[in-house]
Design a protein around this motif. Structure first.
Motif, PDB file in Angstrom:
ATOM      1  N   ASP A 281      87.637  25.405  11.471  1.00  0.00           N
ATOM      2  CA  ASP A 281      88.256  26.016  12.104  1.00  0.00           C
ATOM      3  C   ASP A 281      87.625  27.515  11.715  1.00  0.00           C
ATOM      4  OD1 ASP A 281      90.250  24.183  13.022  1.00  0.00           O
ATOM      5  OD2 ASP A 281      91.392  24.177  11.153  1.00  0.00           O
ATOM      6  N   LEU A 282      87.523  28.396  13.056  1.00  0.00           N
ATOM      7  CA  LEU A 282      87.011  29.565  12.645  1.00  0.00           C
ATOM      8  C   LEU A 282      87.897  30.801  13.370  1.00  0.00           C
ATOM      9  CD1 LEU A 282      83.372  28.615  13.836  1.00  0.00           C
ATOM     10  CD2 LEU A 282      84.129  28.587  11.420  1.00  0.00           C
ATOM     11  N   ALA A 283      87.581  31.911  12.685  1.00  0.00           N
ATOM     12  CA  ALA A 283      88.348  33.357  13.040  1.00  0.00           C
ATOM     13  C   ALA A 283      87.436  34.352  13.065  1.00  0.00           C
ATOM     14  CB  ALA A 283      89.730  33.122  12.270  1.00  0.00           C
ATOM     15  N   ILE A 284      87.733  35.404  13.839  1.00  0.00           N
ATOM     16  CA  ILE A 284      87.075  36.623  13.853  1.00  0.00           C
ATOM     17  C   ILE A 284      88.035  37.726  13.121  1.00  0.00           C
ATOM     18  CG2 ILE A 284      86.159  38.583  15.265  1.00  0.00           C
ATOM     19  CD1 ILE A 284      84.630  36.279  15.503  1.00  0.00           C
ATOM     20  N   LEU A 285      87.530  38.277  12.149  1.00  0.00           N
ATOM     21  CA  LEU A 285      88.330  39.134  11.424  1.00  0.00           C
ATOM     22  C   LEU A 285      87.635  40.606  11.488  1.00  0.00           C
ATOM     23  CD1 LEU A 285      90.229  40.020   8.998  1.00  0.00           C
ATOM     24  CD2 LEU A 285      88.272  39.536   7.455  1.00  0.00           C
ATOM     25  N   CYS A 286      88.571  41.600  11.873  1.00  0.00           N
ATOM     26  CA  CYS A 286      88.070  42.889  12.283  1.00  0.00           C
ATOM     27  C   CYS A 286      88.900  43.916  11.165  1.00  0.00           C
ATOM     28  CB  CYS A 286      88.278  43.488  13.610  1.00  0.00           C
ATOM     29  SG  CYS A 286      87.046  42.854  14.802  1.00  0.00           S
ATOM     30  N   SER A 287      88.049  44.648  10.331  1.00  0.00           N
ATOM     31  CA  SER A 287      88.805  45.654   9.280  1.00  0.00           C
ATOM     32  C   SER A 287      88.254  46.774   9.347  1.00  0.00           C
ATOM     33  CB  SER A 287      88.793  44.992   8.033  1.00  0.00           C
ATOM     34  OG  SER A 287      89.025  43.586   7.781  1.00  0.00           O
ATOM     35  N   LEU A 372      93.130  48.898   3.705  1.00  0.00           N
ATOM     36  CA  LEU A 372      92.434  48.318   4.637  1.00  0.00           C
ATOM     37  C   LEU A 372      93.347  47.695   5.684  1.00  0.00           C
ATOM     38  CD1 LEU A 372      89.988  46.182   2.503  1.00  0.00           C
ATOM     39  CD2 LEU A 372      89.306  48.048   4.053  1.00  0.00           C
ATOM     40  N   SER A 373      93.172  47.871   7.027  1.00  0.00           N
ATOM     41  CA  SER A 373      93.707  47.296   7.860  1.00  0.00           C
ATOM     42  C   SER A 373      92.901  46.328   8.714  1.00  0.00           C
ATOM     43  CB  SER A 373      94.116  48.574   9.140  1.00  0.00           C
ATOM     44  OG  SER A 373      94.940  49.612   8.764  1.00  0.00           O
ATOM     45  N   SER A 374      93.579  45.254   8.940  1.00  0.00           N
ATOM     46  CA  SER A 374      92.642  43.880   9.598  1.00  0.00           C
ATOM     47  C   SER A 374      93.369  43.363  10.521  1.00  0.00           C
ATOM     48  CB  SER A 374      92.425  42.935   8.393  1.00  0.00           C
ATOM     49  OG  SER A 374      91.914  43.545   7.438  1.00  0.00           O
ATOM     50  N   GLY A 375      92.780  42.571  11.652  1.00  0.00           N
ATOM     51  CA  GLY A 375      93.309  42.215  12.677  1.00  0.00           C
ATOM     52  C   GLY A 375      92.323  40.807  12.779  1.00  0.00           C
ATOM     53  N   ILE A 376      93.049  39.657  13.134  1.00  0.00           N
ATOM     54  CA  ILE A 376      92.543  38.379  12.907  1.00  0.00           C
ATOM     55  C   ILE A 376      92.749  37.763  14.376  1.00  0.00           C
ATOM     56  CG2 ILE A 376      92.492  35.906  11.872  1.00  0.00           C
ATOM     57  CD1 ILE A 376      93.816  37.449   9.505  1.00  0.00           C
ATOM     58  N   TYR A 377      91.621  37.213  14.755  1.00  0.00           N
ATOM     59  CA  TYR A 377      91.703  36.150  16.171  1.00  0.00           C
ATOM     60  C   TYR A 377      91.103  34.565  16.019  1.00  0.00           C
ATOM     61  CZ  TYR A 377      90.933  34.588  20.952  1.00  0.00           C
ATOM     62  OH  TYR A 377      91.112  33.990  22.004  1.00  0.00           O
ATOM     63  N   PHE A 378      91.865  33.763  16.075  1.00  0.00           N
ATOM     64  CA  PHE A 378      91.473  32.464  15.634  1.00  0.00           C
ATOM     65  C   PHE A 378      90.730  31.855  17.098  1.00  0.00           C
ATOM     66  CE2 PHE A 378      95.044  32.801  13.095  1.00  0.00           C
ATOM     67  CZ  PHE A 378      94.742  31.979  11.938  1.00  0.00           C
ATOM     68  N   VAL A 379      89.383  31.461  16.713  1.00  0.00           N
ATOM     69  CA  VAL A 379      88.604  31.181  18.040  1.00  0.00           C
ATOM     70  C   VAL A 379      89.118  29.819  18.568  1.00  0.00           C
ATOM     71  CG1 VAL A 379      86.420  30.312  18.451  1.00  0.00           C
ATOM     72  CG2 VAL A 379      86.541  32.178  16.867  1.00  0.00           C
ATOM     73  N   VAL A 409      97.560  38.900  13.038  1.00  0.00           N
ATOM     74  CA  VAL A 409      97.065  38.088  13.707  1.00  0.00           C
ATOM     75  C   VAL A 409      97.294  38.112  15.409  1.00  0.00           C
ATOM     76  CG1 VAL A 409      96.964  35.475  14.275  1.00  0.00           C
ATOM     77  CG2 VAL A 409      97.212  36.405  11.879  1.00  0.00           C
ATOM     78  N   TYR A 410      96.166  38.012  16.233  1.00  0.00           N
ATOM     79  CA  TYR A 410      96.324  38.342  17.573  1.00  0.00           C
ATOM     80  C   TYR A 410      97.393  37.495  18.234  1.00  0.00           C
ATOM     81  CZ  TYR A 410      95.008  39.598  22.400  1.00  0.00           C
ATOM     82  OH  TYR A 410      95.037  40.278  23.522  1.00  0.00           O
ATOM     83  N   ARG A 411      98.278  38.078  19.141  1.00  0.00           N
ATOM     84  CA  ARG A 411      99.210  37.099  19.747  1.00  0.00           C
ATOM     85  C   ARG A 411      99.298  37.611  21.224  1.00  0.00           C
ATOM     86  NH1 ARG A 411     102.353  40.080  15.838  1.00  0.00           N
ATOM     87  NH2 ARG A 411     103.399  40.764  17.529  1.00  0.00           N
TER      88      ARG A 411
END
Length: 669
Positions: A281-287, A372-379, A409-411
């Motif tokens: 399971d992979l995800a993209i993290l932007c911080s 730190l501010s972070s956004g997560i998107y599950f591939v 987390v992106y919705r």
């Protein structure tokens, strides 16, 4: 068996020749030359000549036979040897056939080894790297083996070991020795070597023929393969090795942090997702570092760069990080492995890392408060483009700034909001030119006689396709882009023109309130110049205009706001504090407020069911009134609100109970 007979005949012939030679030598020693002369010279010559020829032909024949056997043996050796230096499949099958012909197969051990991820290695690194892994593994099998072990390559990435007089202990030790050698190799390898294994031993309790040994070992090997979790193809802390050095050089790296640059990152992420998404399971993290420019301003750009380098190093150390890139400035992206984790667990994991790094920097740089501010998107699948996934994760990161959360987390609702935001921002200027914005007026009434005494200008946006936006839906976005300045002056001009036209027509005129956005405080002189120009075009009494400035805008920069209000007063404009009591007000601030009017936030009236709230509101109004301020209460929605305000020091009421916003031309007073 044919080979055995051939060898027997060769040795028989060789023995016969040797015996003949010994007889000849003995004969010569027993009968000297003189004695042979008695036989007659001619007879003697023919006798010796025939013996010599016979001896020569025998030796030549045996030599040819031995040479032929040597050539055959060499050819057979080459035919049965794999490119890895161990036996090939033909040799394996022949060895099994020979062992099958023995009296029994007791105590024969058969092991099968299968390399993991070889196809992925070939696809990712190329077949040269895959061939290198095969050669390496064959070498490790030989290092761990006893000389009497039979080793062979049974297929592309399958290997076998056949051990006679085998026990469980011998087989287990051999497999363990291979694993230890592989672990030692992996410590310095850029591509990890991983294998599955299975074995079977023929015993009296579990007797197997050779074919059955093969099947049983193969079955156990596949069982072992299913249980194994495939190892990463690269070491997590050394992800810059994910491409060979000749394919990722200074062009593919960020000069400051050593991380992948954007193009290299996209390429690597695409390959890893294509090869690993089925197993992971992979995800993209932007911080990013919130308010990073303040760190540069406080500690200097050199230390700011040092903090960025530290962040890159800490990020690479994390086991969840598969590869990372500094996209620009203090914005980082990372492909992370979240296998077997829930959304909450992933959020907690990133929050823990963010807090850890923040504490490092805050301890090292006294007086700093790094967040730190972070956004997560599950591939979701291999079909999603890398650009889209990065945009989604980055959208979640940016949304943290307005949602008062550090990790999101992106919705889908964020997606809808962002699409709406993009639509608003991209179409604003065109819509403004096309007259799609309509100015509405909401009347205000006096508490004393409920007559209309003034109004507030509000804006509505109705696109040509029928889409309708209320101010709360587009004003925040226009404030972010700076387009709010054009929006405000559009409204100002509409109101100035409206009042001027009524003045020329000698119609009744009432004062109108106009909202001032925070952006105007940055360049107050530009604002005042444009207002002066409007007055030149639409000469109206300036006391007909009340500018509303929110409490939060005033509190955040009281010095600039005070100057701004003072300049408006010089032009005889009135100024109102909007949303008073929305969370910032205090008695100390109230004492110094240079406002003509205080507009109480509508939230006050929502709490009138609580007696203490009623008392506090009454006392606050009384206090404000004692400072000679006009009091306006917004949010008057029902008779209970009206009854309460009639008993207070409120001067003006505004709300749906009396008047809703209507287009300018429809307001009657």
């Amino acid at each position: 068996m044919k080979n055995k007979y051939t060898i027997f005949l060769l040795y028989l012939c060789a023995g016969t020749i040797l015996i003949t030679c010994f007889i000849q030598i003995y004969d010569l020693s027993q009968y000297p030359f003189e004695s042979h002369m008695d036989m007659g010279s001619e007879v003697y010559f023919h006798f010796r000549f025939s013996q010599t020829i016979t001896l020569f032909l025998s030796i030549a024949g045996v030599s040819i036979l031995f040479a032929r056997e040597g050539i055959n043996r060499e050819l057979k050796l080459k035919a049965y040897t794999d490119v890895t230096g161990i036996k090939n499949k033909h040799a394996c099958l022949e060895e099994m056939s020979i062992l099958e012909c023995n009296d029994n197969t007791l105590n024969i051990g058969f092991a099968i080894f299968d390399l993991n991820n070889l196809k992925k290695v070939n696809d990712f690194y190329g077949h040269e790297k895959g061939d290198e892994l095969i050669q390496t593994f064959a070498h490790l099998l030989k290092l761990a083996a006893d000389k009497k072990y039979f080793l062979g390559r049974f297929g592309g990435d399958e290997f076998v070991a056949i051990i006679q007089n085998c026990t469980e202990e011998i087989m287990e030790k051999y497999i363990q020795d291979v694993k230890q050698l592989a672990d030692k190799y992996n410590k310095s390898a850029s591509v990890l070597l991983s294998f599955a294994s299975g074995y079977a031993i023929s015993t009296r309790n579990h007797y197997y023929l050779m074919e059955e040994l093969l099947k049983e070992a193969d079955k156990k090997m596949y069982g072992n393969k299913k249980k194994m979790k495939y190892e990463n193809m690269v070491e997590n802390p050394q992800l810059s090795k994910i491409l060979d050095d000749d394919r990722i050089n200074s062009i593919g790296r960020d000069d400051l942090t050593g991380l992948l640059n954007y193009e290299a990152f996209l390429s690597v992420v695409k390959k890893v997702i294509n090869l690993s998404l089925e197993d992971h399971d992979l995800a993209i993290l932007c911080s990013d570092i919130s308010n990073f420019r303040y760190i540069n301003d406080t500690f200097g750009h050199k230390e700011g760069n040092n903090i960025l380098r530290q962040f890159a190093q800490e990020l690479k150390k994390q086991s969840f990080c598969l590869c990372a890139s500094r996209i620009f400035s203090d914005n980082f992206s990372c492909l992370i492995d979240v296998s077997g984790m829930s959304t909450d667990e992933v959020t907690a994991l990133i929050e823990k890392f963010n807090s850890h790094f923040s504490s490092i920097i805050n301890n090292e740089y006294k007086g700093s408060r790094l967040i730190l501010s972070s956004g997560i998107y599950f591939v979701p699948s291999k079909d999603e483009t890398i650009d889209n996934m990065l945009n989604y994760a980055n959208t979640a990161r940016k949304y943290t700034k307005t949602s008062y959360q550090n990790i999101l987390v992106y919705r889908d609702d964020i997606d809808q909001l962002e699409k709406k935001k993009a639509s608003i921002i991209n179409s604003f200027q065109t819509s403004l030119q096309n007259g799609e914005f309509k100015v509405y007026l909401q009347a205000k009434v006096r508490c004393s006689d409920k007559s209309i005494c003034s109004a507030e200008a509000l804006i509505r946006w109705q696109m040509k396709d029928g889409t309708f936006y209320y101010p709360d839906e587009f004003i925040p976005f226009l404030e972010q882009t700076g387009d709010i300045i054009d929006m405000d002056f559009y409204v100002y001009e509409q109101i100035f023109s409206y009042l001027h036209d009524r003045q020329l027509a000698q119609k009744v005129i009432i004062p109108i309130s106009l909202n001032i956005s925070r952006a105007h405080l940055i360049k107050p002189l530009v604002f005042l110049e444009r207002i002066t120009n409007l007055l030149g075009t639409y000469p109206i009494p300036t006391d007909l205009i009340t500018f509303e400035l929110t409490e939060s805008t005033y509190i955040q920069d009281m010095q600039s706001a005070a100057f701004f209000i003072d300049e408006l007063h010089k032009l005889n404009f009135k100024v109102s504090m909007d949303d008073f009591g929305s969370g910032y007000s205090s008695l100390k601030v109230l004492k110094n407020m240079p406002f003509d009017e205080i507009k109480f936030d509508k939230e006050f009236l929502l709490e009138l069911t609580d007696e203490n709230s009623r008392k506090i509101l009454l006392q606050m109004m009384s206090l404000v009134k004692s400072l000679d301020k006009v009091i306006v209460c917004e949010g008057v929605e029902n008779a209970m609100n009206v009854n309460f305000l009639e008993q207070s020091d409120c001067d003006i009421m505004q709300g749906y109970y009396y008047h809703r916003p209507v287009p300018m031309a429809e307001l009657v007073y």
